[in-house]
Scaffold this active site. Sequence first.
Site, PDB file in Angstrom:
ATOM      1  N   CYS A 164       0.811  -1.222   0.000  1.00  0.00           N
ATOM      2  CA  CYS A 164       0.000   0.000   0.000  1.00  0.00           C
ATOM      3  C   CYS A 164       0.840   1.266   0.000  1.00  0.00           C
ATOM      4  O   CYS A 164       0.305   2.371  -0.061  1.00  0.00           O
ATOM      5  CB  CYS A 164      -0.956  -0.033   1.180  1.00  0.00           C
ATOM      6  SG  CYS A 164      -1.941  -1.532   1.137  1.00  0.00           S
ATOM      7  N   HIS A 304      -2.605   8.133   5.898  1.00  0.00           N
ATOM      8  CA  HIS A 304      -2.827   6.793   5.358  1.00  0.00           C
ATOM      9  C   HIS A 304      -4.259   6.375   5.736  1.00  0.00           C
ATOM     10  O   HIS A 304      -5.004   5.905   4.906  1.00  0.00           O
ATOM     11  CB  HIS A 304      -1.778   5.828   5.908  1.00  0.00           C
ATOM     12  CG  HIS A 304      -1.801   4.493   5.248  1.00  0.00           C
ATOM     13  ND1 HIS A 304      -1.763   4.344   3.887  1.00  0.00           N
ATOM     14  CD2 HIS A 304      -1.874   3.232   5.763  1.00  0.00           C
ATOM     15  CE1 HIS A 304      -1.804   3.044   3.588  1.00  0.00           C
ATOM     16  NE2 HIS A 304      -1.884   2.349   4.703  1.00  0.00           N
ATOM     17  N   GLU A 315      -0.930   5.549  13.462  1.00  0.00           N
ATOM     18  CA  GLU A 315      -0.608   6.731  12.654  1.00  0.00           C
ATOM     19  C   GLU A 315      -0.797   7.991  13.492  1.00  0.00           C
ATOM     20  O   GLU A 315      -0.002   8.933  13.426  1.00  0.00           O
ATOM     21  CB  GLU A 315      -1.467   6.779  11.381  1.00  0.00           C
ATOM     22  CG  GLU A 315      -1.049   7.928  10.465  1.00  0.00           C
ATOM     23  CD  GLU A 315      -1.750   7.908   9.107  1.00  0.00           C
ATOM     24  OE1 GLU A 315      -2.714   7.132   8.930  1.00  0.00           O
ATOM     25  OE2 GLU A 315      -1.327   8.686   8.235  1.00  0.00           O
ATOM     26  N   LYS A 336      -9.441   8.099   1.994  1.00  0.00           N
ATOM     27  CA  LYS A 336      -9.869   6.696   1.830  1.00  0.00           C
ATOM     28  C   LYS A 336     -11.293   6.500   2.335  1.00  0.00           C
ATOM     29  O   LYS A 336     -11.961   5.541   1.947  1.00  0.00           O
ATOM     30  CB  LYS A 336      -8.925   5.753   2.573  1.00  0.00           C
ATOM     31  CG  LYS A 336      -7.569   5.597   1.912  1.00  0.00           C
ATOM     32  CD  LYS A 336      -6.752   4.488   2.547  1.00  0.00           C
ATOM     33  CE  LYS A 336      -5.375   4.351   1.918  1.00  0.00           C
ATOM     34  NZ  LYS A 336      -4.421   5.405   2.329  1.00  0.00           N
ATOM     35  N   HIS A 341      -9.648   1.783  -0.133  1.00  0.00           N
ATOM     36  CA  HIS A 341      -8.200   1.655  -0.164  1.00  0.00           C
ATOM     37  C   HIS A 341      -7.750   1.193  -1.546  1.00  0.00           C
ATOM     38  O   HIS A 341      -7.975   0.052  -1.938  1.00  0.00           O
ATOM     39  CB  HIS A 341      -7.749   0.657   0.905  1.00  0.00           C
ATOM     40  CG  HIS A 341      -6.295   0.741   1.237  1.00  0.00           C
ATOM     41  ND1 HIS A 341      -5.372   1.332   0.383  1.00  0.00           N
ATOM     42  CD2 HIS A 341      -5.594   0.331   2.323  1.00  0.00           C
ATOM     43  CE1 HIS A 341      -4.180   1.256   0.934  1.00  0.00           C
ATOM     44  NE2 HIS A 341      -4.284   0.660   2.106  1.00  0.00           N
ATOM     45  N   PHE A 400       1.776  -3.275   3.943  1.00  0.00           N
ATOM     46  CA  PHE A 400       2.130  -4.599   4.467  1.00  0.00           C
ATOM     47  C   PHE A 400       3.579  -4.867   4.066  1.00  0.00           C
ATOM     48  O   PHE A 400       4.003  -4.551   2.947  1.00  0.00           O
ATOM     49  CB  PHE A 400       1.238  -5.685   3.852  1.00  0.00           C
ATOM     50  CG  PHE A 400      -0.139  -5.789   4.480  1.00  0.00           C
ATOM     51  CD1 PHE A 400      -0.560  -4.929   5.472  1.00  0.00           C
ATOM     52  CD2 PHE A 400      -1.005  -6.796   4.064  1.00  0.00           C
ATOM     53  CE1 PHE A 400      -1.831  -5.050   6.040  1.00  0.00           C
ATOM     54  CE2 PHE A 400      -2.271  -6.928   4.625  1.00  0.00           C
ATOM     55  CZ  PHE A 400      -2.688  -6.057   5.616  1.00  0.00           C
TER      56      PHE A 400
END
Lengths: 412, 79
Positions: A164, A304, A315, A336, A341, A400
Amino acid sequence: MSKRRVVVTGLGTINPLSNNVNDSWEKLTNGISGIDNITSFDTGNLPVTFAGEVKDFDANEYMGKQHARKLDRSAHLSIYATEQALLDAGFSTEERMGTNCGIVFGTGIGGIGATEDAVRVYDERGASRINPLAITQLMPNSSTGQVAIKFGIEGPSLTITTACAASANAVGEAKNMIENGIVDIVVAGGTESGTTPMTIGAFAQIRALSTKNDTPKEACSPFDKNRDGFVMAEGSTVLILESEESAKSRNAKIYGYVVGYGSTTDAHHITAPVEGGEGAVRAMDRALKDANLSVDDVDYINAHGTSTPANDRNETSAIKTLFGAKAYEIDISSTKSMTGHLLGGAGAFESMVCILSLQKGVIPPTINLNTKDEECDLNYTPNNAVNKDINIAMSNSFGFGGHNGVLVFSKS
Amino acid sequence: METNEVFEKVKGLFVEDLGIDESKVTMEAKLEEDLEIDSLGIVEVVMAFEDEFDIEIDDEELADVSTVGEAVKLLHSKI
């Protein structure tokens, strides 16, 4: 020697909100969700039945069936977004971009739809019936190669697969190419089309996805206490990055500047962020140092903000650790909440959001933010856009694998 | 099966399955130059022929096939 400055001269996008930049921006600033029930396949007994799908796009119509059927959907979207961006930057798509143009594309899982199809055929009909185009469709660099072929991009090329964070890294590496004088123009973008049965099933297996099947448009709720996971989405976004002198010499419009890039690795866990977001702190810090800016300069952070419990908590901690008291004054939002996403396409899309926020003086909201979480106590621009003249924006992307990619943009 | 029947079936495969413009598919058309079927595409074409006519085509048999007409001739000889 001072580094060459890098500007954005063109934007293109196809995403769950819209198939062009202006309409996407309209929807983002009006808090409209692009997420809905999945229509491209029968969700059967999948535990998740909704996603952010691209709508009203027929690849056969766009590029002709003979060409379209050779490509995975992720590459259809890439070519579509790139064409928009090149035209927006004032280039002719009839002429080859040539050796002074590079390409850096990010994707999380490449042509996963083609992979799923090929495995199904192999299981049902054996090896001799596998689509001979399968390899060229499923390889993660397929979009990079197909876009380069389509537009004659002959400079350096890279495909980045940091999940991502992939297209945040793509924009960052493209910036470095231009700063270092390797080429004057880079097509920087990302793509993903993983809204496919096995992929959604597999993400659901690790409890990463929201399961609010009854209320798809409200399901993605970053920083809200009741958030329960991210929402899969597909799309491609492309930015044309260019050296400032190249853009000025051809009188191109300049949207804004890419001024900072930080890339770090958690080296902790393959999916979970390190508690407190220490890797993210280092990435944001590096990006600011790269831009020769301090925490006091940052006006807006496009977070994010995936809507998973772990990301949004960590975050938030990371922002507080780096920015201190200033963290409470910064406008933050997670777009998002509206797009879902975009995985490997997220960093490029959110770079576009930052550039447009700077240019237009509007901060898009985090929608579906209704219930306060004591661990997420910053200003996430809940539910309504804010008009504000801003100069510096930051975009966070974490993937990830523990990959952190942070970009900093400047209006001037 | 007559040659022209084989041709019509081949044309149908090219147009329906591969998305090739119908007007381009003539007996004289060259697979690579005129129909833009490259080395990857030819594998697809062979698979489509095998399924449609229930035959098997060896790679060596393709050595002399560069036009639609030559493909039709090969298929006609095998069914």
